[in-house]
Motif scaffolding. Structure first.
Motif, PDB file in Angstrom:
ATOM      1  N   TYR A 285      81.457 -29.705  26.693  1.00  0.00           N
ATOM      2  CA  TYR A 285      81.630 -28.732  25.614  1.00  0.00           C
ATOM      3  C   TYR A 285      80.604 -27.601  25.676  1.00  0.00           C
ATOM      4  O   TYR A 285      80.563 -26.758  24.789  1.00  0.00           O
ATOM      5  CB  TYR A 285      81.521 -29.449  24.257  1.00  0.00           C
ATOM      6  N   THR A 286      79.799 -27.599  26.725  1.00  0.00           N
ATOM      7  CA  THR A 286      78.765 -26.581  26.900  1.00  0.00           C
ATOM      8  C   THR A 286      79.158 -25.665  28.053  1.00  0.00           C
ATOM      9  O   THR A 286      79.425 -26.130  29.156  1.00  0.00           O
ATOM     10  CB  THR A 286      77.400 -27.233  27.196  1.00  0.00           C
ATOM     11  N   ASP A 287      79.180 -24.362  27.782  1.00  0.00           N
ATOM     12  CA  ASP A 287      79.609 -23.405  28.803  1.00  0.00           C
ATOM     13  C   ASP A 287      78.451 -22.691  29.480  1.00  0.00           C
ATOM     14  O   ASP A 287      78.547 -22.322  30.652  1.00  0.00           O
ATOM     15  CB  ASP A 287      80.542 -22.367  28.169  1.00  0.00           C
ATOM     16  N   ILE A 288      77.378 -22.470  28.742  1.00  0.00           N
ATOM     17  CA  ILE A 288      76.238 -21.752  29.309  1.00  0.00           C
ATOM     18  C   ILE A 288      75.011 -22.092  28.469  1.00  0.00           C
ATOM     19  O   ILE A 288      75.129 -22.369  27.280  1.00  0.00           O
ATOM     20  CB  ILE A 288      76.511 -20.227  29.335  1.00  0.00           C
ATOM     21  N   VAL A 289      73.849 -22.107  29.110  1.00  0.00           N
ATOM     22  CA  VAL A 289      72.599 -22.453  28.437  1.00  0.00           C
ATOM     23  C   VAL A 289      71.607 -21.312  28.580  1.00  0.00           C
ATOM     24  O   VAL A 289      71.442 -20.757  29.674  1.00  0.00           O
ATOM     25  CB  VAL A 289      71.992 -23.754  29.014  1.00  0.00           C
ATOM     26  N   LYS A 290      70.971 -20.976  27.467  1.00  0.00           N
ATOM     27  CA  LYS A 290      69.895 -19.989  27.475  1.00  0.00           C
ATOM     28  C   LYS A 290      68.566 -20.702  27.300  1.00  0.00           C
ATOM     29  O   LYS A 290      68.410 -21.492  26.364  1.00  0.00           O
ATOM     30  CB  LYS A 290      70.099 -18.974  26.349  1.00  0.00           C
ATOM     31  N   LEU A 291      67.616 -20.427  28.190  1.00  0.00           N
ATOM     32  CA  LEU A 291      66.253 -20.883  27.974  1.00  0.00           C
ATOM     33  C   LEU A 291      65.618 -19.870  27.035  1.00  0.00           C
ATOM     34  O   LEU A 291      65.305 -18.752  27.420  1.00  0.00           O
ATOM     35  CB  LEU A 291      65.489 -20.978  29.300  1.00  0.00           C
ATOM     36  N   GLY A 292      65.468 -20.259  25.773  1.00  0.00           N
ATOM     37  CA  GLY A 292      65.170 -19.330  24.691  1.00  0.00           C
ATOM     38  C   GLY A 292      63.996 -18.404  24.944  1.00  0.00           C
ATOM     39  O   GLY A 292      63.004 -18.791  25.581  1.00  0.00           O
ATOM     40  N   TRP A 293      64.130 -17.189  24.452  1.00  0.00           N
ATOM     41  CA  TRP A 293      63.187 -16.068  24.554  1.00  0.00           C
ATOM     42  C   TRP A 293      62.423 -16.111  25.883  1.00  0.00           C
ATOM     43  O   TRP A 293      63.034 -15.866  26.930  1.00  0.00           O
ATOM     44  CB  TRP A 293      62.292 -15.987  23.307  1.00  0.00           C
ATOM     45  N   ALA A 294      61.113 -16.399  25.904  1.00  0.00           N
ATOM     46  CA  ALA A 294      60.374 -16.429  27.173  1.00  0.00           C
ATOM     47  C   ALA A 294      59.814 -17.818  27.454  1.00  0.00           C
ATOM     48  O   ALA A 294      58.780 -17.974  28.100  1.00  0.00           O
ATOM     49  CB  ALA A 294      59.243 -15.400  27.160  1.00  0.00           C
ATOM     50  N   THR A 295      60.537 -18.848  26.982  1.00  0.00           N
ATOM     51  CA  THR A 295      60.052 -20.217  27.192  1.00  0.00           C
ATOM     52  C   THR A 295      59.967 -20.577  28.674  1.00  0.00           C
ATOM     53  O   THR A 295      59.186 -21.447  29.053  1.00  0.00           O
ATOM     54  CB  THR A 295      60.954 -21.238  26.477  1.00  0.00           C
ATOM     55  N   SER A 296      60.757 -19.910  29.510  1.00  0.00           N
ATOM     56  CA  SER A 296      60.724 -20.217  30.943  1.00  0.00           C
ATOM     57  C   SER A 296      59.355 -19.922  31.557  1.00  0.00           C
ATOM     58  O   SER A 296      59.004 -20.489  32.603  1.00  0.00           O
ATOM     59  CB  SER A 296      61.803 -19.420  31.679  1.00  0.00           C
ATOM     60  N   TYR A 297      58.574 -19.054  30.916  1.00  0.00           N
ATOM     61  CA  TYR A 297      57.239 -18.712  31.431  1.00  0.00           C
ATOM     62  C   TYR A 297      56.301 -19.911  31.362  1.00  0.00           C
ATOM     63  O   TYR A 297      55.417 -20.070  32.210  1.00  0.00           O
ATOM     64  CB  TYR A 297      56.671 -17.541  30.628  1.00  0.00           C
ATOM     65  N   VAL A 298      56.474 -20.757  30.373  1.00  0.00           N
ATOM     66  CA  VAL A 298      55.545 -21.875  30.160  1.00  0.00           C
ATOM     67  C   VAL A 298      56.190 -23.240  30.381  1.00  0.00           C
ATOM     68  O   VAL A 298      55.520 -24.271  30.225  1.00  0.00           O
ATOM     69  CB  VAL A 298      54.944 -21.818  28.730  1.00  0.00           C
ATOM     70  N   THR A 299      57.467 -23.284  30.719  1.00  0.00           N
ATOM     71  CA  THR A 299      58.172 -24.560  30.882  1.00  0.00           C
ATOM     72  C   THR A 299      57.735 -25.275  32.153  1.00  0.00           C
ATOM     73  O   THR A 299      57.877 -24.727  33.254  1.00  0.00           O
ATOM     74  CB  THR A 299      59.690 -24.330  30.935  1.00  0.00           C
ATOM     75  N   PRO A 300      57.194 -26.504  32.056  1.00  0.00           N
ATOM     76  CA  PRO A 300      56.862 -27.265  33.260  1.00  0.00           C
ATOM     77  C   PRO A 300      58.145 -27.646  34.016  1.00  0.00           C
ATOM     78  O   PRO A 300      59.222 -27.762  33.422  1.00  0.00           O
ATOM     79  CB  PRO A 300      56.168 -28.519  32.714  1.00  0.00           C
ATOM     80  N   ASN A 301      58.021 -27.845  35.303  1.00  0.00           N
ATOM     81  CA  ASN A 301      59.135 -28.329  36.127  1.00  0.00           C
ATOM     82  C   ASN A 301      60.381 -27.451  35.974  1.00  0.00           C
ATOM     83  O   ASN A 301      61.510 -27.954  35.900  1.00  0.00           O
ATOM     84  CB  ASN A 301      59.481 -29.776  35.768  1.00  0.00           C
ATOM     85  N   LEU A 302      60.175 -26.129  35.941  1.00  0.00           N
ATOM     86  CA  LEU A 302      61.293 -25.217  35.687  1.00  0.00           C
ATOM     87  C   LEU A 302      62.366 -25.327  36.760  1.00  0.00           C
ATOM     88  O   LEU A 302      63.563 -25.381  36.440  1.00  0.00           O
ATOM     89  CB  LEU A 302      60.784 -23.775  35.592  1.00  0.00           C
ATOM     90  N   LYS A 303      61.978 -25.347  38.016  1.00  0.00           N
ATOM     91  CA  LYS A 303      62.972 -25.429  39.082  1.00  0.00           C
ATOM     92  C   LYS A 303      63.776 -26.718  38.983  1.00  0.00           C
ATOM     93  O   LYS A 303      64.997 -26.718  39.200  1.00  0.00           O
ATOM     94  CB  LYS A 303      62.297 -25.324  40.450  1.00  0.00           C
ATOM     95  N   GLU A 304      63.104 -27.800  38.647  1.00  0.00           N
ATOM     96  CA  GLU A 304      63.801 -29.082  38.514  1.00  0.00           C
ATOM     97  C   GLU A 304      64.789 -29.035  37.343  1.00  0.00           C
ATOM     98  O   GLU A 304      65.904 -29.557  37.442  1.00  0.00           O
ATOM     99  CB  GLU A 304      62.791 -30.212  38.313  1.00  0.00           C
ATOM    100  N   LYS A 305      64.387 -28.415  36.238  1.00  0.00           N
ATOM    101  CA  LYS A 305      65.279 -28.302  35.095  1.00  0.00           C
ATOM    102  C   LYS A 305      66.511 -27.490  35.462  1.00  0.00           C
ATOM    103  O   LYS A 305      67.648 -27.886  35.165  1.00  0.00           O
ATOM    104  CB  LYS A 305      64.565 -27.645  33.913  1.00  0.00           C
ATOM    105  N   LEU A 306      66.316 -26.361  36.116  1.00  0.00           N
ATOM    106  CA  LEU A 306      67.446 -25.523  36.516  1.00  0.00           C
ATOM    107  C   LEU A 306      68.384 -26.281  37.455  1.00  0.00           C
ATOM    108  O   LEU A 306      69.608 -26.126  37.373  1.00  0.00           O
ATOM    109  CB  LEU A 306      66.937 -24.245  37.191  1.00  0.00           C
TER     110      LEU A 306
END
Length: 253
Positions: free
Chosen positions: A43-64
C-alpha cells in the motif's frame, strides 16, 4: 485481500500514477523499515526521507537498499534541496543524488525565498536526470498564498518537468493547505482542482481527518502524502470504506 466483500471501490494497481500513498520516514531504523515493509509495502508507493534527515541518518545506504529491494522508490525531502540551494551548492546536491543512486528528487521553496522562474529552472535541470516532485506552499503559517497563485505555480512546475506537484502541509498538517487547527482550506483545494488534474497532485495530509476529507472529495484513488508508517494500513481502510469515517461513502444508496 483475505476475504471477499462487495461494494469495495476499485484501487489502482501498483505501479500506479494515481491513488498514491507517500510515506514520510522521519528516522526509522533498518529493523523498523523491514517491519514496516512487511506489513505496508503493498500500500506504499513512495517514501520521503523527511526534510534533511538523510544528512544525519546512520546506515543511509543500507536503508535505501532495503526500500529498493521492496520496489519502493525513495527521495530526500525538499528541505535538503533548499539547504544546498541557500549555500550555493547545487552541483554538490547533484553529486549527492548520484552517490546514493537516487532516482527521484524533490524541489521546494517552503523555507527559502526563490523566484518561480528560478525554481522551474531547477526542476527542468533535475528532470533530465531524475523524476522530480515539486512542492508548492510555504512552511510559514503566516504566509497565505491565494488560490490563483497556487494554480499558476503548480501549472508552471508541471510544465517545467515535475512528475507530481505536492501541496504543502508540513508533517503536522497545519500550514499551507490547512489552517493552524488542521482544518482544510476547502475553497483553496476545490479551486485548484478546477484547473489542475487531481492525478498530478499529491496532497500532504498527515492527519486522519484530512485523509478522510480528501477521500470523500476525490475518491479512493486520491494521492496523499506525509503519511506516518504506522498509519498506512489505516489509510487504506479509509480509502476502501472500511473505517467508520468513510463506512457508507462507497455503498449503494
Amino acid at each position: 485481500m483475505n476475504y471477499d466483500l462487495s461494494q469495495i471501490p476499485e484501487r489502482a494497481i501498483k505501479p500506479r500514477q494515481k491513488g498514491l500513498t507517500m510515506v514520510m520516514d522521519k528516522g526509522l531504523s533498518l529493523r523498523q523499515v523491514e517491519d514496516f515493509l512487511e506489513v505496508s509495502s503493498p500500500y506504499t508507493d513512495i517514501v520521503k526521507l523527511g526534510w534533511a534527515t538523510s544528512y544525519v541518518t546512520p546506515n543511509l545506504k543500507e536503508k535505501l537498499a532495503i526500500y529498493k529491494s521492496a520496489g519502493i522508490p525513495v527521495y530526500f525531502g525538499g528541505t535538503l534541496f533548499e539547504a544546498f540551494y541557500i549555500r550555493n551548492q547545487f552541483e554538490d546536491y547533484l553529486r549527492v543524488l548520484d552517490k546514493f543512486g537516487m532516482e527521484y528528487a524533490e524541489v521546494s521553496d517552503g523555507s527559502v525565498e526563490m523566484e518561480s522562474d528560478v525554481k522551474c529552472e531547477f526542476i527542468h535541470r533535475l528532470s533530465k536526470h531524475v523524476t522530480v516532485l515539486s512542492e508548492v506552499g510555504s512552511k510559514d503559517e503566516a504566509k497565505i498564498i491565494p488560490p490563483y497563485k497556487w494554480i499558476k505555480l503548480m501549472r508552471m512546475e508541471l510544465e517545467a518537468g515535475a512528475w507530481k506537484v505536492i501541496g504543502e502541509a508540513r508533517e503536522g498538517g497545519n500550514v499551507g493547505l490547512f489552517r493552524s487547527s488542521g482544518e482544510v482550506r476547502q475553497g483553496l483545494v476545490e479551486e485548484i482542482l478546477t484547473e489542475i488534474p487531481e492525478e498530478n497532485i499529491i496532497w500532504e495530509a498527515p492527519q486522519k481527518s484530512q485523509q478522510v476529507w480528501f477521500v470523500k472529495l476525490v475518491g479512493a484513488n486520491v494521492n496523499v502524502g506525509n503519511i506516518a508508517p504506522n498509519e498506512v494500513i489505516s489509510l487504506e481502510t479509509i480509502r476502501l470504506g472500511l473505517r467508520g469515517d468513510t463506512f457508507d461513502h462507497f455503498l449503494d444508496k
